[in-house]
Design a protein around this motif. Structure first.
Motif, PDB file in Angstrom:
ATOM      1  N   GLU A 233     -18.114 -25.148 111.547  1.00  0.00           N
ATOM      2  CA  GLU A 233     -17.856 -25.887 110.492  1.00  0.00           C
ATOM      3  C   GLU A 233     -18.415 -25.212 109.241  1.00  0.00           C
ATOM      4  O   GLU A 233     -17.776 -24.971 108.144  1.00  0.00           O
ATOM      5  CB  GLU A 233     -18.426 -27.175 110.466  1.00  0.00           C
ATOM      6  N   LEU A 234     -19.631 -24.664 109.413  1.00  0.00           N
ATOM      7  CA  LEU A 234     -20.096 -23.825 108.387  1.00  0.00           C
ATOM      8  C   LEU A 234     -19.470 -22.575 108.085  1.00  0.00           C
ATOM      9  O   LEU A 234     -19.229 -22.226 106.738  1.00  0.00           O
ATOM     10  CB  LEU A 234     -21.788 -23.496 108.536  1.00  0.00           C
ATOM     11  N   VAL A 235     -18.992 -21.851 108.991  1.00  0.00           N
ATOM     12  CA  VAL A 235     -18.207 -20.512 108.718  1.00  0.00           C
ATOM     13  C   VAL A 235     -16.784 -21.020 108.157  1.00  0.00           C
ATOM     14  O   VAL A 235     -16.378 -20.317 107.018  1.00  0.00           O
ATOM     15  CB  VAL A 235     -17.943 -19.981 110.241  1.00  0.00           C
ATOM     16  N   GLY A 236     -16.212 -22.142 108.517  1.00  0.00           N
ATOM     17  CA  GLY A 236     -15.088 -22.620 107.671  1.00  0.00           C
ATOM     18  C   GLY A 236     -15.198 -23.017 106.485  1.00  0.00           C
ATOM     19  O   GLY A 236     -14.411 -22.597 105.730  1.00  0.00           O
ATOM     20  N   GLN A 237     -16.462 -23.676 106.194  1.00  0.00           N
ATOM     21  CA  GLN A 237     -16.469 -23.894 104.766  1.00  0.00           C
ATOM     22  C   GLN A 237     -16.958 -22.679 103.781  1.00  0.00           C
ATOM     23  O   GLN A 237     -16.890 -22.800 102.676  1.00  0.00           O
ATOM     24  CB  GLN A 237     -17.586 -25.354 104.771  1.00  0.00           C
ATOM     25  N   GLY A 238     -17.718 -21.865 104.479  1.00  0.00           N
ATOM     26  CA  GLY A 238     -17.918 -20.640 103.681  1.00  0.00           C
ATOM     27  C   GLY A 238     -16.656 -20.000 103.401  1.00  0.00           C
ATOM     28  O   GLY A 238     -16.640 -19.381 102.162  1.00  0.00           O
ATOM     29  N   LEU A 239     -15.842 -19.797 104.237  1.00  0.00           N
ATOM     30  CA  LEU A 239     -14.532 -18.925 104.020  1.00  0.00           C
ATOM     31  C   LEU A 239     -13.716 -19.778 102.841  1.00  0.00           C
ATOM     32  O   LEU A 239     -13.059 -19.106 102.056  1.00  0.00           O
ATOM     33  CB  LEU A 239     -13.704 -18.905 105.162  1.00  0.00           C
ATOM     34  N   ALA A 240     -13.755 -21.202 102.834  1.00  0.00           N
ATOM     35  CA  ALA A 240     -13.085 -22.035 102.069  1.00  0.00           C
ATOM     36  C   ALA A 240     -13.620 -21.851 100.648  1.00  0.00           C
ATOM     37  O   ALA A 240     -12.843 -21.612  99.590  1.00  0.00           O
ATOM     38  CB  ALA A 240     -13.222 -23.400 102.692  1.00  0.00           C
ATOM     39  N   SER A 241     -15.006 -21.893 100.361  1.00  0.00           N
ATOM     40  CA  SER A 241     -15.522 -21.556  98.929  1.00  0.00           C
ATOM     41  C   SER A 241     -15.218 -20.291  98.552  1.00  0.00           C
ATOM     42  O   SER A 241     -14.762 -19.905  97.438  1.00  0.00           O
ATOM     43  CB  SER A 241     -17.003 -21.637  99.273  1.00  0.00           C
ATOM     44  N   ILE A 242     -15.307 -19.257  99.439  1.00  0.00           N
ATOM     45  CA  ILE A 242     -14.712 -17.800  99.073  1.00  0.00           C
ATOM     46  C   ILE A 242     -13.370 -17.779  98.408  1.00  0.00           C
ATOM     47  O   ILE A 242     -12.989 -17.206  97.653  1.00  0.00           O
ATOM     48  CB  ILE A 242     -15.111 -16.845 100.275  1.00  0.00           C
ATOM     49  N   GLY A 243     -12.519 -18.423  99.479  1.00  0.00           N
ATOM     50  CA  GLY A 243     -11.100 -18.243  98.947  1.00  0.00           C
ATOM     51  C   GLY A 243     -10.863 -19.275  97.800  1.00  0.00           C
ATOM     52  O   GLY A 243     -10.058 -18.414  97.075  1.00  0.00           O
ATOM     53  N   ALA A 244     -11.478 -20.269  97.601  1.00  0.00           N
ATOM     54  CA  ALA A 244     -11.317 -21.035  96.302  1.00  0.00           C
ATOM     55  C   ALA A 244     -11.832 -20.270  95.125  1.00  0.00           C
ATOM     56  O   ALA A 244     -11.164 -20.294  94.180  1.00  0.00           O
ATOM     57  CB  ALA A 244     -12.069 -22.449  96.302  1.00  0.00           C
ATOM     58  N   GLY A 245     -12.839 -19.572  95.198  1.00  0.00           N
ATOM     59  CA  GLY A 245     -13.332 -18.625  94.245  1.00  0.00           C
ATOM     60  C   GLY A 245     -12.421 -17.827  93.867  1.00  0.00           C
ATOM     61  O   GLY A 245     -12.256 -17.327  92.629  1.00  0.00           O
ATOM     62  N   LEU A 246     -11.854 -16.814  94.832  1.00  0.00           N
ATOM     63  CA  LEU A 246     -10.846 -15.859  94.644  1.00  0.00           C
ATOM     64  C   LEU A 246      -9.648 -16.108  93.981  1.00  0.00           C
ATOM     65  O   LEU A 246      -9.144 -15.437  93.157  1.00  0.00           O
ATOM     66  CB  LEU A 246     -10.520 -15.315  95.893  1.00  0.00           C
ATOM     67  N   PHE A 247      -9.424 -17.682  94.171  1.00  0.00           N
ATOM     68  CA  PHE A 247      -8.075 -18.067  93.458  1.00  0.00           C
ATOM     69  C   PHE A 247      -8.255 -18.890  92.144  1.00  0.00           C
ATOM     70  O   PHE A 247      -7.552 -19.321  91.373  1.00  0.00           O
ATOM     71  CB  PHE A 247      -7.456 -19.210  94.287  1.00  0.00           C
ATOM     72  N   GLY A 248      -9.708 -18.784  91.840  1.00  0.00           N
ATOM     73  CA  GLY A 248     -10.138 -19.502  90.454  1.00  0.00           C
ATOM     74  C   GLY A 248     -10.541 -20.791  90.629  1.00  0.00           C
ATOM     75  O   GLY A 248     -10.464 -21.463  89.637  1.00  0.00           O
ATOM     76  N   GLY A 249     -10.893 -21.345  91.771  1.00  0.00           N
ATOM     77  CA  GLY A 249     -11.289 -22.576  92.022  1.00  0.00           C
ATOM     78  C   GLY A 249     -12.629 -22.908  92.004  1.00  0.00           C
ATOM     79  O   GLY A 249     -13.484 -21.982  91.473  1.00  0.00           O
ATOM     80  N   ILE A 250     -13.270 -23.893  92.407  1.00  0.00           N
ATOM     81  CA  ILE A 250     -14.525 -24.318  92.626  1.00  0.00           C
ATOM     82  C   ILE A 250     -15.089 -24.297  93.847  1.00  0.00           C
ATOM     83  O   ILE A 250     -14.210 -24.414  94.930  1.00  0.00           O
ATOM     84  CB  ILE A 250     -14.922 -25.451  91.969  1.00  0.00           C
ATOM     85  N   PRO A 251     -16.273 -24.340  94.365  1.00  0.00           N
ATOM     86  CA  PRO A 251     -16.862 -24.339  95.720  1.00  0.00           C
ATOM     87  C   PRO A 251     -16.376 -25.813  96.278  1.00  0.00           C
ATOM     88  O   PRO A 251     -16.248 -26.661  95.663  1.00  0.00           O
ATOM     89  CB  PRO A 251     -18.318 -24.378  95.726  1.00  0.00           C
ATOM     90  N   ALA A 252     -16.172 -25.621  97.532  1.00  0.00           N
ATOM     91  CA  ALA A 252     -15.711 -26.803  98.324  1.00  0.00           C
ATOM     92  C   ALA A 252     -16.712 -27.428  99.295  1.00  0.00           C
ATOM     93  O   ALA A 252     -17.295 -26.446  99.764  1.00  0.00           O
ATOM     94  CB  ALA A 252     -14.336 -26.646  98.907  1.00  0.00           C
TER      95      ALA A 252
END
Length: 561
Positions: free
Chosen positions: A287-306
């Motif tokens: 779950e931590l791995v998935g949430q870490g990748l999710a925040s990285i992906g959101a940041g690359l697209f201009g989003g916010i931490p998830a």
């Protein structure tokens, strides 16, 4: 395959994640549609509340929602922007600007990813329940108060720079009465829809219906209410945010706070989801791995931490979700909104979104839970209230740290009180000189918090020739406790009192040997496994030893009692 390879593979998506889709796809798609409808106003509202904008909230819900669903450790977790993250992000935006959010998102995502790879997922279990509920209460208060400036129409300079309570009061003092009346009417409509429509039918999305009604009324009537404004008609191209070494240094500490919150909230949400329905266990490390990748992906697209979203995850489970397909489809529903309905969504009044967030904040507070904690123990009640107050007045992460520290202090205090030192009578018929033998039983944990009390109690014994320390009831001993036992033996032996030790547990032998407890004994034969041989040996010492002098004071009376 090596053990390291197996561990890595366990953290990655696998075919078994979708084994049940053939049977559950209809229910998963319906659940995903339901959650998508619920998530739309929350994504917009939390994006605006964070200071990054409505578009950033939508992007996060879409990108992070898909990535976390595919790579996360829960089959039914729904991820995206959350109120807790807004509380942490708003000061970061105020201090460093909107451009810092993407950098913080990527940095925090990397930290959470590393935590998952390092198998730290179980660490959330160390946070006491009252502390979790305390910062949940604090977050709810902050989210509610953050909406007040948007409702008043007041021009409050430095809103994000000041304390949320001060900002709310300042905005009320400078409120435009006409604008406030319209805003409160919009909030009332949304709140009524969210409260009453589900009573008619649980599947009706009250928040969405309320937003539609307020938007239509604002378009028909000459309304002064501010609206969301233009939204992108598609996802932006991903790219690394621009940064410098100096920028990274300034944002490192905020990123740590964001990472800690993302990990805590996501793991709590996944744990709650696992308890709501039989959808399979969750893997906290994955779950931590998935949430870490999710925040990285959101940041690359201009989003916010998830993070994992507890409310949306609960809706997902109750709507019948069984597999990850539901969370993936929820993100696709939001993407469809961006592609085909960006114009109508941009016409939504901000006051309507404030109404959604206010109702959400109120629902985060469970009065039954608060009553249970406040009526449980004084320690838990203090930890709960202190965490909530510090969350509102200072900072969420600081609140968690302080709450855990307070809970830990009370826990240590309780454990130290459980350490018992008892003088016992000798079983069987009494023999001459038995009053000069002290059988002392040590109970419970013997660690640093109770060590001094044990030392003072045992060494205050007077009028004895032999002391038998019964240790079979010692449950836990740390280095400090073992060192104190060594001091007890040495002090008594210097006074001419023979010390016998009985019943050292197998798990304590190595510690006692390392710290010097066993070597402090006058003779290796003074270590016994049973009490009867120890008493017999003590009586043999009584026969040979002279009567000890009477004590000069009455310090031994308490110990003998």
């Amino acid at each position: 395959m090596t053990r390291a390879g197996q561990n890595l593979r366990a953290l990655l998506p696998a075919r078994r994640d979708y084994q049940a889709v053939r049977r559950t796809w209809r229910g998963d798609l319906l659940a995903g549609l339901t959650v998508g409808i619920v998530a739309l106003p929350l994504a917009l509202g939390f994006g605006i509340a964070s200071g990054a904008g409505a578009a950033a909230g939508l992007i996060t819900a879409i990108v992070a929602g898909v990535i976390a669903a595919v790579f996360g450790g829960s089959h039914v977790q729904v991820s995206g922007p959350t109120g807790a993250m807004v509380v942490v992000l708003a000061p970061i935006v105020a201090a460093h600007g909107v451009g810092a959010v993407a950098i913080v998102s990527v940095l925090a995502g990397i930290m959470v990813l590393i935590a998952g790879a390092a198998r730290l997922g179980r660490a959330v279990s160390f946070i006491p329940w009252p502390v979790i509920e305390g910062f949940t209460l604090g977050i709810a208060v902050i989210i509610f108060l953050q909406q007040i400036p948007a409702l008043t129409g007041a021009d409050v300079d430095g809103i994000l720079h000041s304390n949320v309570v001060v900002t709310a009061l300042s905005s009320l003092a400078g409120a435009d009465p006409r604008y406030l009346a319209w805003s409160l009417a919009a909030v009332a409509v949304v709140a009524a829809c969210m409260s009453l429509l589900p009573l008619w039918h649980h599947a009706i999305p009250g928040s969405l219906v309320g937003i539609v009604i307020v938007t239509v009324l604002a378009l028909i009537l000459p309304s002064p209410l501010a609206v969301i404004g233009g939204l992108p008609t598609g996802l932006p191209a991903p790219g690394l945010p621009t940064f410098s070494i100096d920028t990274l240094a300034r944002l490192l500490l905020p990123a740590v706070a964001v990472a800690a919150l993302a990990a805590i909230e996501s793991l709590l949400s996944a744990r709650v989801a696992a308890s709501l329905a039989d959808t399979g266990p969750y893997d906290p490390d994955r779950e931590l791995v998935g949430q870490g990748l999710a925040s990285i992906g959101a940041g690359l697209f201009g989003g916010i931490p998830a993070t994992g979203a507890i409310a949306r995850t609960a809706v997902n489970v109750r709507a019948g979700a069984k597999t990850r397909l539901a969370a993936i489809f929820h993100a696709l529903v939001l993407l469809l909104v961006v592609l085909v309905a960006a114009g109508p969504v941009g016409a939504i009044p901000l006051a309507a979104l404030s109404g959604v967030l206010m109702v959400t904040a109120v629902r985060m507070v469970h009065l039954a839970t608060a009553r249970s904690i406040l009526r449980s123990t004084r320690a838990d009640a203090i930890a709960y209230l202190l965490t909530a107050v510090v969350t509102v007045s200072v900072d969420l992460i600081v609140a968690v740290v302080i709450g855990m520290a307070v809970a830990g202090i009370f826990a240590i205090r309780g454990l130290s009180r459980a350490t018992g030192v008892h003088r016992e009578p000798i079983d069987g018929p009494a023999e001459p000189g038995d009053d000069r033998i002290a059988v002392v039983r040590l109970d419970g944990p013997l660690f640093f918090a109770a060590a001094d009390r044990v030392l003072a109690t045992v060494t205050s014994l007077h009028g004895v020739t032999v002391v038998i320390l019964r240790m079979s009831h010692l449950e836990l001993v740390d280095a400090t406790g073992a060192h104190v036992l060594s001091e007890i033996v040495q002090q008594l032996e210097r006074r001419g009192v023979t010390v016998l030790i009985k019943g050292v547990r197998e798990g304590h032998v190595e510690l006692f040997r390392t710290v010097g407890v066993l070597s402090s004994l006058r003779h290796s034969k003074h270590l016994f496994a049973e009490l009867a041989p120890a008493v017999a040996h003590a009586r043999s010492h009584i026969v040979r030893a002279p009567v000890p002098p009477a004590p000069d004071d009455d310090t031994g009376s308490a110990a003998r009692a």
